[in-house]
Design a protein around this motif. Structure first.
Motif, PDB file in Angstrom:
ATOM      1  N   VAL A 168       0.854  -1.193   0.000  1.00 43.64           N
ATOM      2  CA  VAL A 168       0.000   0.000   0.000  1.00 43.64           C
ATOM      3  C   VAL A 168       0.887   1.238   0.000  1.00 43.64           C
ATOM      4  CG1 VAL A 168      -1.833   1.256   1.203  1.00 43.64           C
ATOM      5  CG2 VAL A 168      -1.703  -1.229   1.407  1.00 43.64           C
ATOM      6  N   ARG A 169       0.583   2.170  -0.893  1.00 42.50           N
ATOM      7  CA  ARG A 169       1.287   3.452  -0.925  1.00 42.50           C
ATOM      8  C   ARG A 169       0.263   4.562  -0.664  1.00 42.50           C
ATOM      9  NH1 ARG A 169       1.828  -0.661  -4.754  1.00 42.50           N
ATOM     10  NH2 ARG A 169       2.172   0.610  -6.624  1.00 42.50           N
ATOM     11  N   GLU A 170       0.709   5.573   0.084  1.00 38.38           N
ATOM     12  CA  GLU A 170      -0.204   6.647   0.451  1.00 38.38           C
ATOM     13  C   GLU A 170      -0.074   7.808  -0.527  1.00 38.38           C
ATOM     14  OE1 GLU A 170      -1.063   8.779   4.576  1.00 38.38           O
ATOM     15  OE2 GLU A 170       0.126   6.957   4.805  1.00 38.38           O
ATOM     16  N   LEU A 171      -1.201   8.361  -0.921  1.00 39.04           N
ATOM     17  CA  LEU A 171      -1.213   9.481  -1.856  1.00 39.04           C
ATOM     18  C   LEU A 171      -1.736  10.731  -1.150  1.00 39.04           C
ATOM     19  CD1 LEU A 171      -2.973   7.716  -4.905  1.00 39.04           C
ATOM     20  CD2 LEU A 171      -0.513   7.847  -4.450  1.00 39.04           C
ATOM     21  N   PRO A 172      -0.867  11.615  -0.714  1.00 34.70           N
ATOM     22  CA  PRO A 172      -1.374  12.860  -0.141  1.00 34.70           C
ATOM     23  C   PRO A 172      -2.082  13.680  -1.221  1.00 34.70           C
ATOM     24  CG  PRO A 172       0.932  12.508   0.454  1.00 34.70           C
ATOM     25  CD  PRO A 172       0.601  11.526  -0.629  1.00 34.70           C
TER      26      PRO A 172
END
Ligand SMILES: *[C@@H]1O[C@H](CO)[C@@H](O)[C@H](O)[C@H]1NC(C)=O
Ligand SMILES: *[C@@H]1O[C@H](CO)[C@@H](O)[C@H](O)[C@H]1NC(C)=O
Length: 179
Positions: free
Chosen positions: A136-140
């Protein structure tokens, strides 16, 4: 005397109560919106929607084909489902660049432009670190336009499928927005 004081205070109390009610109504109106869609990153294909525009010179350790600085411009299709033939919802327009000298970590920055549904005509601006083999990668989300102007929130990016030969990938994106 005490009663007279209370009577004098009454308008102020009513006013304070009105402010409290209005604040809680505003809190209730700050809804969270969940958007879910898939992004088709076509590096090899016709047309390719992610095209290399900068070639880095320093290869990553254990991978002579990927270089620190490699950069791709993209105009990736966004769809409702994982199949590219499922209804389109928009495009992800921006770029990604290998921004780490030691690992597969991208600077991914793009405008997610919606072309269908209730957010048709609106867009979201994303500035993120994409460690491509993380689950999982977070996208601000740094902002929005149109009906999404002023939103705050974040996205979660997951690899749905990827082909190591073509380097094409289908990415699943969930966005959680507060209006
Ligand atoms: C999205 O909005 C554009 C511009 O208003 C319109 O032409 C188009 O038909 C809309 N698309 C969908 C799928 O609603
Ligand atoms: C990856 O793409 C190649 C070339 O199109 C294809 O031959 C291969 O079957 C694909 N691999 C997977 C796991 O889909």
């Amino acid at each position: 005397m005490a009663i007279k004081h209370t009577m004098q205070l009454l308008p102020a109390l009513v006013f304070a109560l009105a402010l409290v009610l209005r604040a809680s109504a505003a809190a209730a109106a700050a809804e969270t919106i969940h958007l879910k869609f898939y992004m088709h990153d076509i590096v090899t294909g016709s047309p390719a929607t992610a095209v290399q525009v900068i070639k880095g010179v320093v290869p990553l350790a254990n991978d002579p084909t990927t270089h620190f600085g490699d950069m791709y411009v993209m105009d990736d299709l966004l769809t409702e489902g994982p199949d590219a033939a499922s209804p389109a919802v928009g495009r992800a327009q921006g770029f990604f660049q290998f921004a780490s000298m030691t690992e597969y970590a991208l600077l991914l920055t793009a405008n997610f432009v919606f072309t269908a549904g209730s957010h048709n005509g609106s867009s979201l601006a994303v500035l993120s670190r994409d460690v491509i083999f993380d689950t999982v990668r977070e996208l601000p989300i740094v902002g929005g336009t149109g009906g999404l102007r002023g939103v705050t929130g974040y996205g979660l990016l997951r690899t749905h499928s990827a082909n190591t030969t073509t380097r094409n990938a289908v990415l699943k994106i969930d966005m959680y927005l507060r209006m």
